[in-house]
Design a protein around this motif. Structure first.
Motif, PDB file in Angstrom:
ATOM      1  N   TRP A   1       0.833  -1.207   0.000  1.00 46.39           N
ATOM      2  CA  TRP A   1       0.000   0.000   0.000  1.00 46.39           C
ATOM      3  C   TRP A   1       0.862   1.250   0.000  1.00 46.39           C
ATOM      4  O   TRP A   1       1.934   1.282   0.605  1.00 46.39           O
ATOM      5  N   ARG A   2       0.369   2.288  -0.654  1.00 43.11           N
ATOM      6  CA  ARG A   2       1.008   3.614  -0.637  1.00 43.11           C
ATOM      7  C   ARG A   2       0.242   4.476   0.353  1.00 43.11           C
ATOM      8  O   ARG A   2      -0.977   4.555   0.304  1.00 43.11           O
ATOM      9  N   THR A   3       0.960   5.113   1.269  1.00 46.18           N
ATOM     10  CA  THR A   3       0.344   6.002   2.250  1.00 46.18           C
ATOM     11  C   THR A   3       0.624   7.443   1.879  1.00 46.18           C
ATOM     12  O   THR A   3       1.772   7.819   1.648  1.00 46.18           O
ATOM     13  N   ILE A   4      -0.424   8.241   1.829  1.00 41.81           N
ATOM     14  CA  ILE A   4      -0.294   9.682   1.627  1.00 41.81           C
ATOM     15  C   ILE A   4      -0.666  10.335   2.946  1.00 41.81           C
ATOM     16  O   ILE A   4      -1.781  10.172   3.437  1.00 41.81           O
ATOM     17  N   ARG A   5       0.298  11.049   3.521  1.00 42.05           N
ATOM     18  CA  ARG A   5       0.096  11.706   4.806  1.00 42.05           C
ATOM     19  C   ARG A   5      -0.321  13.150   4.572  1.00 42.05           C
ATOM     20  O   ARG A   5       0.229  13.835   3.723  1.00 42.05           O
ATOM     21  N   VAL A   6      -1.307  13.593   5.362  1.00 39.64           N
ATOM     22  CA  VAL A   6      -1.891  14.919   5.174  1.00 39.64           C
ATOM     23  C   VAL A   6      -1.944  15.642   6.510  1.00 39.64           C
ATOM     24  O   VAL A   6      -2.275  15.039   7.537  1.00 39.64           O
ATOM     25  N   THR A   7      -1.630  16.943   6.482  1.00 37.38           N
ATOM     26  CA  THR A   7      -1.775  17.791   7.661  1.00 37.38           C
ATOM     27  C   THR A   7      -2.719  18.942   7.334  1.00 37.38           C
ATOM     28  O   THR A   7      -3.120  19.115   6.181  1.00 37.38           O
ATOM     29  N   ALA A   8      -3.039  19.721   8.334  1.00 38.21           N
ATOM     30  CA  ALA A   8      -3.957  20.850   8.136  1.00 38.21           C
ATOM     31  C   ALA A   8      -3.466  21.797   7.049  1.00 38.21           C
ATOM     32  O   ALA A   8      -4.266  22.355   6.291  1.00 38.21           O
ATOM     33  N   ALA A   9      -2.158  21.966   6.932  1.00 39.49           N
ATOM     34  CA  ALA A   9      -1.592  22.875   5.932  1.00 39.49           C
ATOM     35  C   ALA A   9      -1.862  22.414   4.506  1.00 39.49           C
ATOM     36  O   ALA A   9      -1.783  23.210   3.570  1.00 39.49           O
ATOM     37  N   ASP A  10      -2.203  21.128   4.335  1.00 34.52           N
ATOM     38  CA  ASP A  10      -2.459  20.576   2.996  1.00 34.52           C
ATOM     39  C   ASP A  10      -3.888  20.778   2.516  1.00 34.52           C
ATOM     40  O   ASP A  10      -4.220  20.380   1.409  1.00 34.52           O
ATOM     41  N   LEU A  11      -4.744  21.367   3.341  1.00 31.68           N
ATOM     42  CA  LEU A  11      -6.169  21.412   3.029  1.00 31.68           C
ATOM     43  C   LEU A  11      -6.648  22.727   2.435  1.00 31.68           C
ATOM     44  O   LEU A  11      -7.838  22.885   2.168  1.00 31.68           O
ATOM     45  N   ARG A  12      -5.747  23.666   2.177  1.00 32.37           N
ATOM     46  CA  ARG A  12      -6.136  24.975   1.644  1.00 32.37           C
ATOM     47  C   ARG A  12      -5.154  25.432   0.564  1.00 32.37           C
ATOM     48  O   ARG A  12      -3.970  25.113   0.597  1.00 32.37           O
ATOM     49  N   GLY A  13      -5.670  26.182  -0.386  1.00 30.59           N
ATOM     50  CA  GLY A  13      -4.828  26.856  -1.383  1.00 30.59           C
ATOM     51  C   GLY A  13      -4.023  25.921  -2.253  1.00 30.59           C
ATOM     52  O   GLY A  13      -4.459  24.814  -2.605  1.00 30.59           O
ATOM     53  N   ALA A  14      -2.810  26.364  -2.599  1.00 24.38           N
ATOM     54  CA  ALA A  14      -1.944  25.590  -3.494  1.00 24.38           C
ATOM     55  C   ALA A  14      -1.607  24.214  -2.929  1.00 24.38           C
ATOM     56  O   ALA A  14      -1.600  23.231  -3.684  1.00 24.38           O
ATOM     57  N   PRO A  15      -1.330  24.079  -1.617  1.00 24.13           N
ATOM     58  CA  PRO A  15      -1.066  22.729  -1.099  1.00 24.13           C
ATOM     59  C   PRO A  15      -2.251  21.780  -1.290  1.00 24.13           C
ATOM     60  O   PRO A  15      -2.059  20.590  -1.547  1.00 24.13           O
ATOM     61  N   ALA A  16      -3.470  22.281  -1.201  1.00 25.67           N
ATOM     62  CA  ALA A  16      -4.652  21.437  -1.407  1.00 25.67           C
ATOM     63  C   ALA A  16      -4.715  20.968  -2.854  1.00 25.67           C
ATOM     64  O   ALA A  16      -5.015  19.792  -3.126  1.00 25.67           O
ATOM     65  N   ARG A  17      -4.439  21.868  -3.788  1.00 26.54           N
ATOM     66  CA  ARG A  17      -4.443  21.473  -5.200  1.00 26.54           C
ATOM     67  C   ARG A  17      -3.355  20.433  -5.471  1.00 26.54           C
ATOM     68  O   ARG A  17      -3.575  19.463  -6.213  1.00 26.54           O
ATOM     69  N   GLU A  18      -2.202  20.620  -4.858  1.00 28.99           N
ATOM     70  CA  GLU A  18      -1.114  19.650  -5.024  1.00 28.99           C
ATOM     71  C   GLU A  18      -1.495  18.298  -4.411  1.00 28.99           C
ATOM     72  O   GLU A  18      -1.200  17.247  -4.973  1.00 28.99           O
ATOM     73  N   LEU A  19      -2.167  18.317  -3.275  1.00 25.04           N
ATOM     74  CA  LEU A  19      -2.603  17.075  -2.647  1.00 25.04           C
ATOM     75  C   LEU A  19      -3.554  16.310  -3.566  1.00 25.04           C
ATOM     76  O   LEU A  19      -3.387  15.103  -3.783  1.00 25.04           O
ATOM     77  N   VAL A  20      -4.532  16.994  -4.123  1.00 24.20           N
ATOM     78  CA  VAL A  20      -5.484  16.340  -5.036  1.00 24.20           C
ATOM     79  C   VAL A  20      -4.720  15.756  -6.235  1.00 24.20           C
ATOM     80  O   VAL A  20      -4.967  14.616  -6.631  1.00 24.20           O
ATOM     81  N   SER A  21      -3.761  16.491  -6.764  1.00 26.70           N
ATOM     82  CA  SER A  21      -2.962  15.989  -7.891  1.00 26.70           C
ATOM     83  C   SER A  21      -2.143  14.771  -7.488  1.00 26.70           C
ATOM     84  O   SER A  21      -2.044  13.797  -8.245  1.00 26.70           O
ATOM     85  N   ARG A  22      -1.568  14.814  -6.293  1.00 22.54           N
ATOM     86  CA  ARG A  22      -0.752  13.691  -5.805  1.00 22.54           C
ATOM     87  C   ARG A  22      -1.622  12.436  -5.652  1.00 22.54           C
ATOM     88  O   ARG A  22      -1.215  11.336  -6.068  1.00 22.54           O
ATOM     89  N   VAL A  23      -2.812  12.596  -5.089  1.00 20.47           N
ATOM     90  CA  VAL A  23      -3.699  11.443  -4.944  1.00 20.47           C
ATOM     91  C   VAL A  23      -4.114  10.934  -6.325  1.00 20.47           C
ATOM     92  O   VAL A  23      -4.112   9.730  -6.583  1.00 20.47           O
ATOM     93  N   ARG A  24      -4.441  11.852  -7.224  1.00 18.38           N
ATOM     94  CA  ARG A  24      -4.830  11.441  -8.590  1.00 18.38           C
ATOM     95  C   ARG A  24      -3.710  10.627  -9.255  1.00 18.38           C
ATOM     96  O   ARG A  24      -3.968   9.593  -9.864  1.00 18.38           O
ATOM     97  N   ARG A  25      -2.482  11.102  -9.134  1.00 13.41           N
ATOM     98  CA  ARG A  25      -1.347  10.365  -9.728  1.00 13.41           C
ATOM     99  C   ARG A  25      -1.209   8.981  -9.094  1.00 13.41           C
ATOM    100  O   ARG A  25      -0.956   7.998  -9.783  1.00 13.41           O
ATOM    101  N   SER A  26      -1.407   8.903  -7.785  1.00 13.34           N
ATOM    102  CA  SER A  26      -1.305   7.619  -7.094  1.00 13.34           C
ATOM    103  C   SER A  26      -2.380   6.639  -7.547  1.00 13.34           C
ATOM    104  O   SER A  26      -2.142   5.442  -7.641  1.00 13.34           O
ATOM    105  N   LEU A  27      -3.560   7.169  -7.846  1.00 15.07           N
ATOM    106  CA  LEU A  27      -4.658   6.304  -8.267  1.00 15.07           C
ATOM    107  C   LEU A  27      -4.506   5.820  -9.703  1.00 15.07           C
ATOM    108  O   LEU A  27      -5.028   4.767 -10.062  1.00 15.07           O
TER     109      LEU A  27
END
Length: 163
Positions: A135-161
């Motif tokens: 399994w691949r684990t993607i770790r997320v913190t509060a800083a990842d839930l807004r703005g550019a980090p949030a967009r990057e998180l969604v992209s990272r999850v999309r790439r993983s999927l």
């Protein structure tokens, strides 16, 4: 209340942290019935919209926020807090969110994950069990839930999927 706050309240009523454990499973139906009986009262439309996003089994408001971010980012709805086993039937853990077909899990890590040494060690061991099982684990913190980090998180999850 904003839509996401209403969803978080609904998730709280249906979550393991609900103060009414006996009501968790029936909460969505009870809420829907109450809203149907409320007619056109102020806020009922917003509450009905929120109810479509409420899920049983959410364990924190940040899990709600993370799930909504991913779904609004165009990703499929992840499974929530599902006990997960490896191919030999050994228990790996219960990730916050997971995509089982792709073996991707997403863990929200609040400050308590780093401040509590015991929890920190348990988190590491669980992550290692999942990694050993592929399994691949993607770790997320509060800083990842807004703005550019949030967009990057969604992209990272999309790439993983996607591979």
């Amino acid at each position: 209340m904003p839509l996401d706050a209403l969803v978080a309240v609904g998730d709280a009523l249906c979550g393991s942290w609900s103060p009414w454990p006996e009501a968790r499973e029936r909460a969505p139906t009870d809420i829907e019935e109450h809203l149907a009986a409320s007619g056109r009262a102020r806020g009922v439309g917003s509450a009905r919209r929120a109810l479509t996003h409420v899920r049983v089994g959410v364990e924190s408001p940040k899990e709600t926020e993370l799930r909504l971010l991913l779904v609004r980012g165009g990703l499929p709805e992840p499974e929530i807090n599902t006990k997960t086993y490896d191919g030999a039937g050994r228990y790996l853990g219960k990730p916050d969110l997971r995509y089982p077909d792709e073996q991707v899990l997403i863990e929200y890590e609040g400050d308590e994950h780093r401040r509590d040494p015991g929890r920190w060690r348990r988190d590491i061991r669980r992550r290692e069990r999942f990694a050993d099982a592929g399994w691949r684990t993607i770790r997320v913190t509060a800083a990842d839930l807004r703005g550019a980090p949030a967009r990057e998180l969604v992209s990272r999850v999309r790439r993983s999927l996607s591979g």
